[in-house]
Design an enzyme around this catalytic site. Sequence first.
Site, mmCIF file in Angstrom:
data_model
loop_
_atom_site.group_PDB
_atom_site.id
_atom_site.type_symbol
_atom_site.label_atom_id
_atom_site.label_comp_id
_atom_site.label_asym_id
_atom_site.label_seq_id
_atom_site.Cartn_x
_atom_site.Cartn_y
_atom_site.Cartn_z
ATOM 1 N N SER A 152 -9.543 1.682 2.625
ATOM 2 C CA SER A 152 -8.678 2.417 1.726
ATOM 3 C C SER A 152 -7.596 1.575 1.045
ATOM 4 O O SER A 152 -6.979 2.033 0.080
ATOM 5 C CB SER A 152 -8.021 3.567 2.491
ATOM 6 O OG SER A 152 -7.187 3.083 3.509
ATOM 7 N N SER B 232 -9.690 -0.391 6.853
ATOM 8 C CA SER B 232 -9.105 -0.263 5.518
ATOM 9 C C SER B 232 -8.443 -1.502 4.944
ATOM 10 O O SER B 232 -8.158 -1.540 3.749
ATOM 11 C CB SER B 232 -8.099 0.874 5.495
ATOM 12 O OG SER B 232 -8.795 2.084 5.370
ATOM 13 N N LYS C 38 0.849 -1.195 0.000
ATOM 14 C CA LYS C 38 0.000 0.000 0.000
ATOM 15 C C LYS C 38 0.882 1.241 0.000
ATOM 16 O O LYS C 38 1.915 1.277 0.693
ATOM 17 C CB LYS C 38 -0.892 -0.024 1.235
ATOM 18 C CG LYS C 38 -1.951 1.079 1.276
ATOM 19 C CD LYS C 38 -2.806 0.944 2.536
ATOM 20 C CE LYS C 38 -3.931 1.957 2.588
ATOM 21 N NZ LYS C 38 -4.742 1.820 3.827
HETATM 22 N N1 GLN Z 1 -13.465 3.609 5.976
HETATM 23 C C1 GLN Z 1 -12.538 4.055 6.970
HETATM 24 C C2 GLN Z 1 -12.410 5.560 6.891
HETATM 25 O O1 GLN Z 1 -12.842 6.095 5.930
HETATM 26 C C3 GLN Z 1 -11.225 3.372 6.749
HETATM 27 C C4 GLN Z 1 -10.070 4.073 7.337
HETATM 28 C C5 GLN Z 1 -8.815 3.265 7.420
HETATM 29 O O2 GLN Z 1 -8.838 2.176 7.980
HETATM 30 N N2 GLN Z 1 -7.709 3.853 6.969
HETATM 31 O O3 GLN Z 1 -11.904 6.194 7.765
#
Ligand code: GLN
Length: 466
Positions: free
Chosen positions: A132, A156, A57
């Site tokens: 994400s 995420s 990532k």
């Molecule tokens: N959907 C979560 C957010 O928008 C995911 C965030 C994450 O784990 N980086 O904050």
Amino acid sequence: MIWNNVLKNTEYKKKYVEYVKNWEEKIHSLLVFDPDRPTPGKAEGGSALSNIPYVVKDNIAVKDFRFTCGSKILENFVSLYDAAVIEKLNTLGAVPIGKSNMDEFGMGSSTDNSALAITNNPWDLERVAGGSSGGSAAAVAAGITPFALGTDTGGSIRQPASFCGVYGLKPTYGSVSRYGAVAYASSLDVIGVLARDISMTETVFDLIKGKDEQDQTTTEYIEDKRNLQKPVFGYLVGDLGLSDSVAKAYKNCIDILKSKGYEVKEIAIPSLEYVIPAYYTISTAEASANLAKFNGIRYGYRSKGTESPLALMKKSRSEGFGEEVKLRILLGTYVLRSGFQDKYYIKAQKIRTKIINDFNNIFGNIDLVVAPAFPTAAFRHGNADLSPYQQRLADKFSAIANLAGIPALSFPAGVYDNLPVGLQFFAPHYSEKLLFNAAKIIAEEIPVPKVPGFKTIEEICEAPRG
Ligand code: GLN
């Protein structure tokens, strides 16, 4: 295992690169693809990961690769060093061959918040891969690499894993070094693994976990060895607001566990309804501080034609950050502003304590919780299926594990209407082993789905007949 040979054998590599490029034309999961990167370490002969390619990532540092966090503000930034997890994998001979797309700074559930590319779900190109860590999940589901690294602050790793039909492990907070990962919300962030194979997920986690002097939040990993043989499961009852397919998959999973003779109990998590306000207060407060360093002065995007340092910072940030990031920075500074901390931030911390207490109670009676990973399967790009607000509300099933610091694993739980559905297990701190074992129980009944067009590495490299 041919994955160990694919980069070394010219014939195999040619076919492999072609396979990756074919998929990439459709899914755009990677911001960097460099199969020619030299094998980093001299892995001792025995390493299971020797010469195995993987993708990372793009908020985790890989030396000499672009390091963008999916943001325009870091669009041309290149990493000078390897993150601690990459160093560990280097010594085992694994080869990082790419950087995967992501929602800008980890903020989102779709990867559509990336400023640099739109990633499509390999199961349906009109749908998101989740976020994400959407690029990592899409790449693994398409068979581009046998595993990928992601980060999870509120879901995420698990959300995109469930949308793409792969495993996604969010480890215990503090069990994996974050040295070299760009912080979103430091009290919640953790690096974890995505893979199509549960043993691969387990292998990689075992190799990257443990204390690291460069990250003071890491601890010695002391395994919790509770009830590995015959774990007791808990599941949520009542209206959980799930789509039909997720509700069906959830019921089916509980039925499987019962039919295999496991004890399965109904549980309640009273604090579940307060997860979203607590998560969005704490994560944005921390993000507003963590992202203050991106100001156009030291590195990254710099706006031109400004007259003072303050104007330079203001303009660079205005032009460099996307809408979701700006919104969250503003929300974070709002909840922290002087005189108002009692009202928001401190209240959110109290909810967090309540969540931790809820799990302490729950894990007094059972070993593992089965929960949805997301209320729906992969949604369509844009806001037609789920508005941005609904997308944020949907984080409650995943962000609860980050607030409690407990490990969670999302696993493939079947394909409904041609889309994979994922569910997750929660376990007490330092009992990842319970998660892996539980996933293996389910995998006996529900095999990991193959997306149409998926080939194993053996199939990719197979000699043409004729
Ligand atoms: N959907 C979560 C957010 O928008 C995911 C965030 C994450 O784990 N980086 O904050």
